[in-house]
Design a protein around this motif. Structure first.
Motif: not given
Length: 398
Positions: A256-277
């Protein structure tokens, strides 16, 4: 005396060594000149044996230097030279990992199952508890165990308690992830190529590179949907204006940390696993928190059916040899590309390795599938990752 042995050349093609036949001619000419001429050139003579030995020494020296020269090219580098190139990009080769199991442990309420508790499978493999726990009021707790030996040991069908602990009654296998050998040359080069995007942000390659750099991640598929409507890829539907990240292996928080530090702001997500960053860059608490969602890839066992010609010269362990060759091709251990999420697996990828295990092996057909091995190709969904065990590779003679 000037030698007549041809020398290597350096040019636009890099280091080019002369043919050993040309080296032999040069060595023989040097010997003939040194002894005043008329030396018998026969290779069975003493001087012929000397010429062949000298040629072999020169050829071996040329081969070693050629390997060194090729080692600075990422397309050909392997071993220590490839590790050195990887360090330029701040990446390390992934080490071997053991097969990991999720096991339901049943026993007395309040019983503590410590780190290092042991269970075994029917083949005699020992698994060590890597996550201590206390059995709750339900009488059962799910804990993680890892094989004592690293590498792709097949996930067993069942497990049992190996080292008794008073009050610990039984264990039941829930799921397992097959281990891996040390990262292959092909996989490490694939990750290095992806890593050039690590320092960027907002792009699909950037997110993919950062996720693949997470320790323990074995496979990842990343794509996005820039449209304001849903988009379906295979059997998976992406939300409007969303990022999709499918991951197999690795710790959820690290992913989750790896995704959050590289994704564009404001976009939605897909998937079945949610983690707080948490964004700790603000410098003081309370840190802003964000919910990051990704897809945990479903491990899909791939079945193989191999038919070979019935030959009396087949080695006694031909089944195990062919199974090992297919597993090596599947995992990329043979130097080729490994089976990955969101790709098409072709049976043709496995013919060469199976055919090469022994001169007596003649492959008639190889088919694969997920429920029945009856197809020449299998399409993996973007929410799936292919897995393999020797037990799923059937080898028959015809």
């Amino acid at each position: 005396m000037t030698t007549q042995v041809p020398q290597p050349t350096f040019g636009v093609a890099g280091f080019v060594a002369p043919a050993e036949s040309a080296i032999l001619d040069g060595v023989q000419a040097d010997i003939n000149q040194a002894f005043g001429g008329n030396v018998n050139p026969g290779l069975t003579t003493p001087q012929g044996q000397l010429a062949q030995s000298t040629t072999a020494i020169i050829g071996d020296k040329n081969d070693q230097f050629l390997a060194l020269a090729n080692g600075v090219d990422p397309a050909y580098a392997s071993g220590r030279m490839q590790d050195g190139i990887g360090r330029i990009y701040f990446i390390e080769r992934n080490p071997a990992e053991p097969t990991a199991l999720e096991v339901s442990c049943m026993g007395a309420v309040g019983l503590s199952i410590p780190l290092g508790a042991l269970i075994s499978d029917p083949d005699g493999n020992i698994y060590v508890c890597t996550q201590a726990g206390i059995i709750p009021s339900s009488g059962t707790i799910t804990l993680s165990f890892a094989n004592q030996v690293t590498g792709p040991t097949p996930v067993p069908a069942s497990v049992s308690i190996y080292q008794a602990i008073p009050g610990w009654d039984s264990v039941t296998l829930i799921s397992g992830v097959i281990g891996q050998n040390v990262e292959s040359r092909a996989d490490f080069e694939y990750r290095r190529q992806q890593s050039v995007a690590i320092n960027s942000a907002g792009s699909v390659p950037s997110v993919r590179a950062n996720v693949l750099a997470v320790s323990g991640v074995l496979d990842a598929y990343v794509t996005d949907n820039p449209l304001g409507t849903s988009v379906t890829i295979g059997d998976y539907t992406l939300k409007p204006n969303s990022l999709y990240v499918g991951v197999f292996g690795g710790a959820a928080q690290d992913i989750a940390n790896a995704i959050w530090t590289r994704k564009s702001p404001g976009c939605n997500y897909n998937g079945d696993t949610t983690v707080t960053v948490y964004d700790t860059s603000v410098g003081s608490q309370p840190y802003p928190s964000y919910q990051v969602t990704y897809q945990t890839l479903t491990a899909v066992p791939i079945l193989f059916a191999v038919q070979i010609v019935n030959n009396p010269n087949l080695p006694s362990n031909y089944v195990q040899l062919i199974q090992s060759a297919i597993i090596a091709a599947f995992t990329g251990a043979d130097g080729g590309s490994r089976a990955r999420s969101g790709t098409t697996l072709y049976a043709g990828r496995y013919y060469q390795g199976a055919q090469a295990v022994d001169p007596s092996v003649e492959v008639l057909s190889i088919q694969l599938g997920t429920t029945t091995a009856n197809a020449n190709s299998v399409v993996m969904g973007i929410d799936q990752t292919p897995t393999i065990t020797a037990a799923n590779i059937s080898v028959t003679t015809v």
